[in-house]
Scaffold this motif. Structure first.
Motif, PDB file in Angstrom:
ATOM      1  N   GLY A 233       5.268   4.334  -3.962  1.00 29.15           N
ATOM      2  CA  GLY A 233       4.132   5.249  -4.088  1.00 29.15           C
ATOM      3  C   GLY A 233       2.905   4.744  -3.359  1.00 29.15           C
ATOM      4  N   LEU A 234       2.593   3.466  -3.525  1.00 31.18           N
ATOM      5  CA  LEU A 234       1.444   2.871  -2.837  1.00 31.18           C
ATOM      6  C   LEU A 234       1.633   2.885  -1.326  1.00 31.18           C
ATOM      7  N   LEU A 235       2.807   2.531  -0.888  1.00 30.57           N
ATOM      8  CA  LEU A 235       3.056   2.459   0.552  1.00 30.57           C
ATOM      9  C   LEU A 235       3.076   3.839   1.209  1.00 30.57           C
ATOM     10  N   VAL A 236       3.614   4.836   0.531  1.00 33.43           N
ATOM     11  CA  VAL A 236       3.610   6.198   1.079  1.00 33.43           C
ATOM     12  C   VAL A 236       2.187   6.741   1.130  1.00 33.43           C
ATOM     13  N   TRP A 237       1.389   6.452   0.090  1.00 32.27           N
ATOM     14  CA  TRP A 237      -0.014   6.875   0.114  1.00 32.27           C
ATOM     15  C   TRP A 237      -0.750   6.232   1.285  1.00 32.27           C
ATOM     16  N   ALA A 238      -0.537   4.927   1.485  1.00 29.88           N
ATOM     17  CA  ALA A 238      -1.219   4.233   2.579  1.00 29.88           C
ATOM     18  C   ALA A 238      -0.793   4.799   3.929  1.00 29.88           C
ATOM     19  N   LEU A 239       0.482   5.088   4.088  1.00 27.12           N
ATOM     20  CA  LEU A 239       0.961   5.661   5.347  1.00 27.12           C
ATOM     21  C   LEU A 239       0.369   7.052   5.580  1.00 27.12           C
ATOM     22  N   ALA A 240       0.392   7.893   4.550  1.00 27.41           N
ATOM     23  CA  ALA A 240      -0.139   9.254   4.698  1.00 27.41           C
ATOM     24  C   ALA A 240      -1.633   9.237   4.994  1.00 27.41           C
ATOM     25  N   THR A 241      -2.370   8.374   4.317  1.00 26.48           N
ATOM     26  CA  THR A 241      -3.814   8.293   4.547  1.00 26.48           C
ATOM     27  C   THR A 241      -4.121   7.764   5.933  1.00 26.48           C
ATOM     28  N   SER A 242      -3.364   6.776   6.376  1.00 28.86           N
ATOM     29  CA  SER A 242      -3.645   6.193   7.691  1.00 28.86           C
ATOM     30  C   SER A 242      -3.271   7.135   8.835  1.00 28.86           C
ATOM     31  N   LEU A 243      -2.376   8.059   8.599  1.00 31.50           N
ATOM     32  CA  LEU A 243      -1.974   8.993   9.656  1.00 31.50           C
ATOM     33  C   LEU A 243      -2.814  10.266   9.687  1.00 31.50           C
ATOM     34  N   GLN A 244      -3.652  10.489   8.680  1.00 34.33           N
ATOM     35  CA  GLN A 244      -4.445  11.708   8.640  1.00 34.33           C
ATOM     36  C   GLN A 244      -5.559  11.709   9.675  1.00 34.33           C
ATOM     37  N   SER A 245      -6.261  10.593   9.790  1.00 34.41           N
ATOM     38  CA  SER A 245      -7.403  10.543  10.707  1.00 34.41           C
ATOM     39  C   SER A 245      -7.730   9.094  11.019  1.00 34.41           C
ATOM     40  N   ALA A 246      -8.635   8.927  11.966  1.00 31.41           N
ATOM     41  CA  ALA A 246      -9.081   7.579  12.324  1.00 31.41           C
ATOM     42  C   ALA A 246      -9.862   6.958  11.172  1.00 31.41           C
ATOM     43  N   GLU A 247     -10.606   7.776  10.434  1.00 32.01           N
ATOM     44  CA  GLU A 247     -11.348   7.265   9.289  1.00 32.01           C
ATOM     45  C   GLU A 247     -10.399   6.810   8.182  1.00 32.01           C
ATOM     46  N   GLY A 248      -9.340   7.578   7.977  1.00 31.28           N
ATOM     47  CA  GLY A 248      -8.331   7.191   6.985  1.00 31.28           C
ATOM     48  C   GLY A 248      -7.641   5.899   7.369  1.00 31.28           C
ATOM     49  N   PHE A 249      -7.352   5.756   8.646  1.00 35.26           N
ATOM     50  CA  PHE A 249      -6.741   4.512   9.121  1.00 35.26           C
ATOM     51  C   PHE A 249      -7.677   3.336   8.909  1.00 35.26           C
ATOM     52  N   ALA A 250      -8.958   3.523   9.214  1.00 40.98           N
ATOM     53  CA  ALA A 250      -9.932   2.451   9.027  1.00 40.98           C
ATOM     54  C   ALA A 250     -10.068   2.093   7.549  1.00 40.98           C
ATOM     55  N   MET A 251     -10.019   3.088   6.670  1.00 41.00           N
ATOM     56  CA  MET A 251     -10.116   2.825   5.242  1.00 41.00           C
ATOM     57  C   MET A 251      -8.925   2.003   4.747  1.00 41.00           C
ATOM     58  N   VAL A 252      -7.713   2.412   5.157  1.00 40.39           N
ATOM     59  CA  VAL A 252      -6.511   1.685   4.747  1.00 40.39           C
ATOM     60  C   VAL A 252      -6.519   0.281   5.346  1.00 40.39           C
ATOM     61  N   HIS A 253      -6.973   0.158   6.585  1.00 37.64           N
ATOM     62  CA  HIS A 253      -7.046  -1.160   7.225  1.00 37.64           C
ATOM     63  C   HIS A 253      -8.003  -2.079   6.477  1.00 37.64           C
ATOM     64  N   ASP A 254      -9.169  -1.560   6.104  1.00 37.59           N
ATOM     65  CA  ASP A 254     -10.133  -2.355   5.353  1.00 37.59           C
ATOM     66  C   ASP A 254      -9.599  -2.711   3.968  1.00 37.59           C
ATOM     67  N   LEU A 255      -8.901  -1.768   3.350  1.00 40.29           N
ATOM     68  CA  LEU A 255      -8.340  -2.012   2.025  1.00 40.29           C
ATOM     69  C   LEU A 255      -7.257  -3.083   2.064  1.00 40.29           C
ATOM     70  N   PHE A 256      -6.410  -3.026   3.074  1.00 42.97           N
ATOM     71  CA  PHE A 256      -5.278  -3.934   3.143  1.00 42.97           C
ATOM     72  C   PHE A 256      -5.623  -5.308   3.708  1.00 42.97           C
ATOM     73  N   THR A 257      -6.866  -5.515   4.124  1.00 39.74           N
ATOM     74  CA  THR A 257      -7.256  -6.841   4.584  1.00 39.74           C
ATOM     75  C   THR A 257      -7.912  -7.659   3.476  1.00 39.74           C
ATOM     76  N   SER A 258      -8.074  -7.089   2.286  1.00 42.91           N
ATOM     77  CA  SER A 258      -8.641  -7.841   1.169  1.00 42.91           C
ATOM     78  C   SER A 258      -7.578  -8.769   0.570  1.00 42.91           C
ATOM     79  N   PHE A 259      -8.041  -9.764  -0.176  1.00 40.77           N
ATOM     80  CA  PHE A 259      -7.134 -10.751  -0.767  1.00 40.77           C
ATOM     81  C   PHE A 259      -6.187 -10.096  -1.767  1.00 40.77           C
ATOM     82  N   ILE A 260      -6.708  -9.206  -2.596  1.00 36.81           N
ATOM     83  CA  ILE A 260      -5.884  -8.551  -3.623  1.00 36.81           C
ATOM     84  C   ILE A 260      -4.770  -7.730  -2.970  1.00 36.81           C
ATOM     85  N   ALA A 261      -5.110  -7.002  -1.915  1.00 39.86           N
ATOM     86  CA  ALA A 261      -4.103  -6.181  -1.233  1.00 39.86           C
ATOM     87  C   ALA A 261      -3.047  -7.053  -0.567  1.00 39.86           C
TER      88      ALA A 261
END
Length: 124
Positions: A38-66
């Protein structure tokens, strides 16, 4: 008529053999992977929607918790793969004896630790 039932039901005193622990952990890793889809499909769908979505997922996935969550997912995937190969070998008739089943379970544990360390090195 007296039935012989187990008296000691304290689960902390019962030691599980390596093969049984391997089987239980194989199921647990499967559940972890199912939940993580579920998490991975959400991240993929969000990152493919727009450049802003990709940037959001990229910023989210570069944190220590992610990264820690991704490491957990990769560890579960690696263990599930190794234990699945062990179970398929057992289905073909190998490692069915008590001693060889214990040794193959221990080999799976060691290889899973190695894969887990490699996934951690790759992520960080």
């Amino acid at each position: 008529m007296k039935k012989q039932r187990p008296v000691n039901l304290d689960l902390t005193t019962i030691s599980l053999p390596a093969a049984g622990l391997s089987s239980i952990l194989h199921r647990v890793s499967g559940v972890i992977m199912l939940i993580s889809i579920g998490l991975l499909v959400w991240a993929l769908a969000t990152s493919l929607q727009s450049a802003e979505g990709f940037a959001m997922v990229h910023d989210l996935f570069t944190s220590f918790i992610a990264k820690f969550i991704a490491w957990g997912i990769l560890t579960a995937l690696g263990y599930h793969l190794l234990a699945g190969v062990r179970h398929m070998c057992m289905d073909m008739g190998y490692f069915e004896e008590l001693n060889s089943g214990r040794i193959s379970a221990q080999i799976v544990f060691v290889l899973a630790i190695v894969l887990s360390v490699l996934a951690g090195v790759w992520l960080w």
